[in-house]
Design a protein around this motif. Structure first.
Motif, PDB file in Angstrom:
ATOM      1  N   ILE A 158     -20.441   6.417   4.266  1.00 51.28           N
ATOM      2  CA  ILE A 158     -19.619   6.944   3.254  1.00 51.28           C
ATOM      3  C   ILE A 158     -18.040   6.543   3.638  1.00 51.28           C
ATOM      4  O   ILE A 158     -17.492   6.724   4.807  1.00 51.28           O
ATOM      5  CB  ILE A 158     -19.685   8.524   3.169  1.00 51.28           C
ATOM      6  CG1 ILE A 158     -21.158   8.774   2.912  1.00 51.28           C
ATOM      7  CG2 ILE A 158     -18.545   8.767   2.073  1.00 51.28           C
ATOM      8  CD1 ILE A 158     -21.316  10.131   2.848  1.00 51.28           C
ATOM      9  N   ASN A 159     -17.477   5.712   2.763  1.00 50.79           N
ATOM     10  CA  ASN A 159     -16.140   5.360   2.912  1.00 50.79           C
ATOM     11  C   ASN A 159     -15.759   4.654   4.317  1.00 50.79           C
ATOM     12  O   ASN A 159     -14.856   5.084   4.717  1.00 50.79           O
ATOM     13  CB  ASN A 159     -15.130   6.562   2.606  1.00 50.79           C
ATOM     14  CG  ASN A 159     -14.955   7.108   1.353  1.00 50.79           C
ATOM     15  OD1 ASN A 159     -15.332   6.319   0.369  1.00 50.79           O
ATOM     16  ND2 ASN A 159     -14.959   8.437   0.862  1.00 50.79           N
ATOM     17  N   MET A 160     -16.639   3.605   4.387  1.00 50.46           N
ATOM     18  CA  MET A 160     -16.158   2.750   5.791  1.00 50.46           C
ATOM     19  C   MET A 160     -15.634   1.716   5.518  1.00 50.46           C
ATOM     20  O   MET A 160     -14.816   0.946   5.805  1.00 50.46           O
ATOM     21  CB  MET A 160     -17.345   2.752   6.709  1.00 50.46           C
ATOM     22  CG  MET A 160     -17.017   2.251   8.094  1.00 50.46           C
ATOM     23  SD  MET A 160     -18.320   1.537   8.808  1.00 50.46           S
ATOM     24  CE  MET A 160     -18.699   0.145   8.138  1.00 50.46           C
ATOM     25  N   ILE A 161     -16.441   0.808   4.659  1.00 52.66           N
ATOM     26  CA  ILE A 161     -16.490  -0.561   4.165  1.00 52.66           C
ATOM     27  C   ILE A 161     -14.935  -0.980   4.135  1.00 52.66           C
ATOM     28  O   ILE A 161     -14.409  -1.912   4.404  1.00 52.66           O
ATOM     29  CB  ILE A 161     -17.358  -0.963   3.246  1.00 52.66           C
ATOM     30  CG1 ILE A 161     -18.782  -0.810   3.879  1.00 52.66           C
ATOM     31  CG2 ILE A 161     -17.091  -2.563   2.993  1.00 52.66           C
ATOM     32  CD1 ILE A 161     -19.763  -1.340   3.163  1.00 52.66           C
ATOM     33  N   HIS A 162     -14.213   0.020   3.267  1.00 54.31           N
ATOM     34  CA  HIS A 162     -13.014  -0.677   3.124  1.00 54.31           C
ATOM     35  C   HIS A 162     -11.620  -0.094   3.728  1.00 54.31           C
ATOM     36  O   HIS A 162     -10.697  -0.789   3.853  1.00 54.31           O
ATOM     37  CB  HIS A 162     -12.536   0.023   1.270  1.00 54.31           C
ATOM     38  CG  HIS A 162     -12.702   1.294   1.379  1.00 54.31           C
ATOM     39  ND1 HIS A 162     -14.249   2.127   1.327  1.00 54.31           N
ATOM     40  CD2 HIS A 162     -12.014   2.319   1.471  1.00 54.31           C
ATOM     41  CE1 HIS A 162     -13.893   3.319   1.240  1.00 54.31           C
ATOM     42  NE2 HIS A 162     -12.754   3.520   1.396  1.00 54.31           N
ATOM     43  N   ILE A 163     -12.291   0.688   4.893  1.00 57.98           N
ATOM     44  CA  ILE A 163     -11.187   1.008   5.700  1.00 57.98           C
ATOM     45  C   ILE A 163     -11.568   0.611   7.251  1.00 57.98           C
ATOM     46  O   ILE A 163     -11.633   1.377   8.293  1.00 57.98           O
ATOM     47  CB  ILE A 163     -11.087   2.710   5.637  1.00 57.98           C
ATOM     48  CG1 ILE A 163     -10.654   3.212   4.320  1.00 57.98           C
ATOM     49  CG2 ILE A 163      -9.730   3.272   6.767  1.00 57.98           C
ATOM     50  CD1 ILE A 163     -10.644   4.652   4.197  1.00 57.98           C
ATOM     51  N   SER A 164     -11.924  -0.445   7.237  1.00 60.50           N
ATOM     52  CA  SER A 164     -12.469  -1.313   8.465  1.00 60.50           C
ATOM     53  C   SER A 164     -12.455  -2.799   8.283  1.00 60.50           C
ATOM     54  O   SER A 164     -12.405  -3.375   7.346  1.00 60.50           O
ATOM     55  CB  SER A 164     -13.865  -0.745   8.717  1.00 60.50           C
ATOM     56  OG  SER A 164     -14.693  -1.196   7.798  1.00 60.50           O
ATOM     57  N   LEU A 165     -12.481  -3.440   9.407  1.00 57.83           N
ATOM     58  CA  LEU A 165     -12.602  -4.986   9.267  1.00 57.83           C
ATOM     59  C   LEU A 165     -13.922  -5.389   8.877  1.00 57.83           C
ATOM     60  O   LEU A 165     -14.843  -4.579   8.820  1.00 57.83           O
ATOM     61  CB  LEU A 165     -12.525  -5.458  10.903  1.00 57.83           C
ATOM     62  CG  LEU A 165     -11.128  -4.958  11.387  1.00 57.83           C
ATOM     63  CD1 LEU A 165     -11.102  -5.660  12.967  1.00 57.83           C
ATOM     64  CD2 LEU A 165      -9.744  -5.629  10.656  1.00 57.83           C
ATOM     65  N   TRP A 166     -13.708  -6.572   8.142  1.00 57.00           N
ATOM     66  CA  TRP A 166     -15.186  -6.998   7.686  1.00 57.00           C
ATOM     67  C   TRP A 166     -16.137  -7.099   8.554  1.00 57.00           C
ATOM     68  O   TRP A 166     -17.399  -7.115   8.502  1.00 57.00           O
ATOM     69  CB  TRP A 166     -14.837  -8.471   6.768  1.00 57.00           C
ATOM     70  CG  TRP A 166     -16.081  -9.165   6.215  1.00 57.00           C
ATOM     71  CD1 TRP A 166     -16.646 -10.165   6.771  1.00 57.00           C
ATOM     72  CD2 TRP A 166     -16.750  -8.533   5.258  1.00 57.00           C
ATOM     73  NE1 TRP A 166     -17.606 -10.459   5.907  1.00 57.00           N
ATOM     74  CE2 TRP A 166     -17.847  -9.477   4.930  1.00 57.00           C
ATOM     75  CE3 TRP A 166     -16.455  -7.445   4.393  1.00 57.00           C
ATOM     76  CZ2 TRP A 166     -18.867  -9.168   3.779  1.00 57.00           C
ATOM     77  CZ3 TRP A 166     -17.639  -7.325   2.893  1.00 57.00           C
ATOM     78  CH2 TRP A 166     -18.618  -8.246   3.117  1.00 57.00           C
ATOM     79  N   ALA A 167     -15.782  -7.419   9.916  1.00 59.42           N
ATOM     80  CA  ALA A 167     -16.775  -7.401  11.036  1.00 59.42           C
ATOM     81  C   ALA A 167     -17.682  -6.072  11.155  1.00 59.42           C
ATOM     82  O   ALA A 167     -18.808  -6.078  11.444  1.00 59.42           O
ATOM     83  CB  ALA A 167     -16.155  -7.688  12.318  1.00 59.42           C
ATOM     84  N   ALA A 168     -16.860  -4.937  10.565  1.00 60.22           N
ATOM     85  CA  ALA A 168     -17.818  -3.629  10.823  1.00 60.22           C
ATOM     86  C   ALA A 168     -18.972  -3.701   9.634  1.00 60.22           C
ATOM     87  O   ALA A 168     -19.941  -3.185   9.859  1.00 60.22           O
ATOM     88  CB  ALA A 168     -16.704  -2.732  10.533  1.00 60.22           C
ATOM     89  N   THR A 169     -18.719  -4.293   8.524  1.00 60.60           N
ATOM     90  CA  THR A 169     -19.411  -4.365   7.486  1.00 60.60           C
ATOM     91  C   THR A 169     -20.617  -5.569   7.888  1.00 60.60           C
ATOM     92  O   THR A 169     -21.914  -5.077   7.900  1.00 60.60           O
ATOM     93  CB  THR A 169     -18.883  -5.092   6.230  1.00 60.60           C
ATOM     94  OG1 THR A 169     -17.717  -3.968   5.789  1.00 60.60           O
ATOM     95  CG2 THR A 169     -20.018  -4.966   4.861  1.00 60.60           C
ATOM     96  N   GLU A 170     -20.221  -6.483   8.697  1.00 62.97           N
ATOM     97  CA  GLU A 170     -21.466  -7.412   8.968  1.00 62.97           C
ATOM     98  C   GLU A 170     -22.301  -6.559  10.110  1.00 62.97           C
ATOM     99  O   GLU A 170     -23.218  -6.684  10.105  1.00 62.97           O
ATOM    100  CB  GLU A 170     -20.617  -8.429   9.741  1.00 62.97           C
ATOM    101  CG  GLU A 170     -19.863  -9.333   8.508  1.00 62.97           C
ATOM    102  CD  GLU A 170     -19.043 -10.625   9.111  1.00 62.97           C
ATOM    103  OE1 GLU A 170     -18.831 -11.797   8.745  1.00 62.97           O
ATOM    104  OE2 GLU A 170     -18.420 -10.381  10.302  1.00 62.97           O
ATOM    105  N   GLY A 171     -21.480  -5.776  11.048  1.00 67.13           N
ATOM    106  CA  GLY A 171     -22.300  -5.345  11.956  1.00 67.13           C
ATOM    107  C   GLY A 171     -23.057  -4.357  11.389  1.00 67.13           C
ATOM    108  O   GLY A 171     -24.158  -3.790  12.167  1.00 67.13           O
TER     109      GLY A 171
END
Length: 157
Positions: free
Chosen positions: A61-74
C-alpha cells in the motif's frame, strides 16, 4: 491493524525498511493484541533477499510512488519468488494512465513527491503492469478507489 482485525483467519507480517516505522507498528501491534499479527520485519523491497521465503499474498500500500523504481522492480522479483502459482500481489495507490487526465490532486501530489526526490512520483500503470508481467504476475482485477487511487490485483502464473 485494520486488515488483521477484518481477516482474523489470515496471518499478517508487517514490514518496513525504516526502523522508526517498525517501532511505530510494534507499538500499535502491542495495543491491538491481535494473535494473527506478527512483529514487523525490516524489508527493503529492492534488496535481493527478503526476511520471508513464502507468502500466499503480498499487500503493498502506497509504496511504489514514494520509493525508487528499483523498489518496484524488487517488489516484482520478490513477489515472483515468494508467491505460489495463483498467489496474489495487491497494490494500492495512485497511478498515471495513458489517455487519462491526471486529477488535479494527483498532479499536485506527484509534483510534491518529485520535489522531495526526483526519482519518486506517480508511476505509469502500463509500466507497472509490464514489469509485473516480466515476472509472471498478471493483472487480473482493477478497482477504482476514493481519492483517485487504484486497487490492483496481480496473480502469479
Amino acid at each position: 491493524m485494520y486488515l488483521a482485525r477484518r481477516f482474523p483467519a489470515l496471518t499478517w507480517l508487517p514490514s518496513d525498511p525504516d526502523e522508526g516505522a517498525r517501532d511505530s507498528i510494534a507499538a500499535h501491534r502491542r495495543n491491538a493484541d491481535l494473535p494473527n499479527l506478527k512483529a514487523p520485519v525490516a524489508l527493503d523491497a529492492s534488496a535481493p533477499h527478503w526476511p520471508v521465503q513464502h507468502a500466499e499474498a503480498i499487500t503493498c500500500i502506497n509504496m511504489i510512488h514514494i520509493s525508487l523504481w528499483a523498489a518496484t522492480e524488487g517488489l516484482m522479483v520478490g513477489a515472483a519468488r515468494c508467491l505460489p502459482p495463483g498467489g496474489l500481489l495487491y497494490l494500492y495507490g495512485p497511478y498515471r494512465e495513458a489517455g487519462k487526465t491526471l486529477a488535479a490532486s494527483n498532479a499536485a501530489f506527484d509534483a510534491d513527491l518529485r520535489a522531495r526526490n526526483s526519482e519518486w512520483g506517480l508511476r505509469d500503470l502500463s509500466a507497472v503492469e509490464h514489469l509485473a508481467g516480466q515476472h509472471g504476475l498478471r493483472l487480473t482485477q482493477r478497482i477504482d478507489m476514493p481519492a483517485n487511487n487504484l486497487s490492483l490485483f496481480f496473480r502469479r502464473a
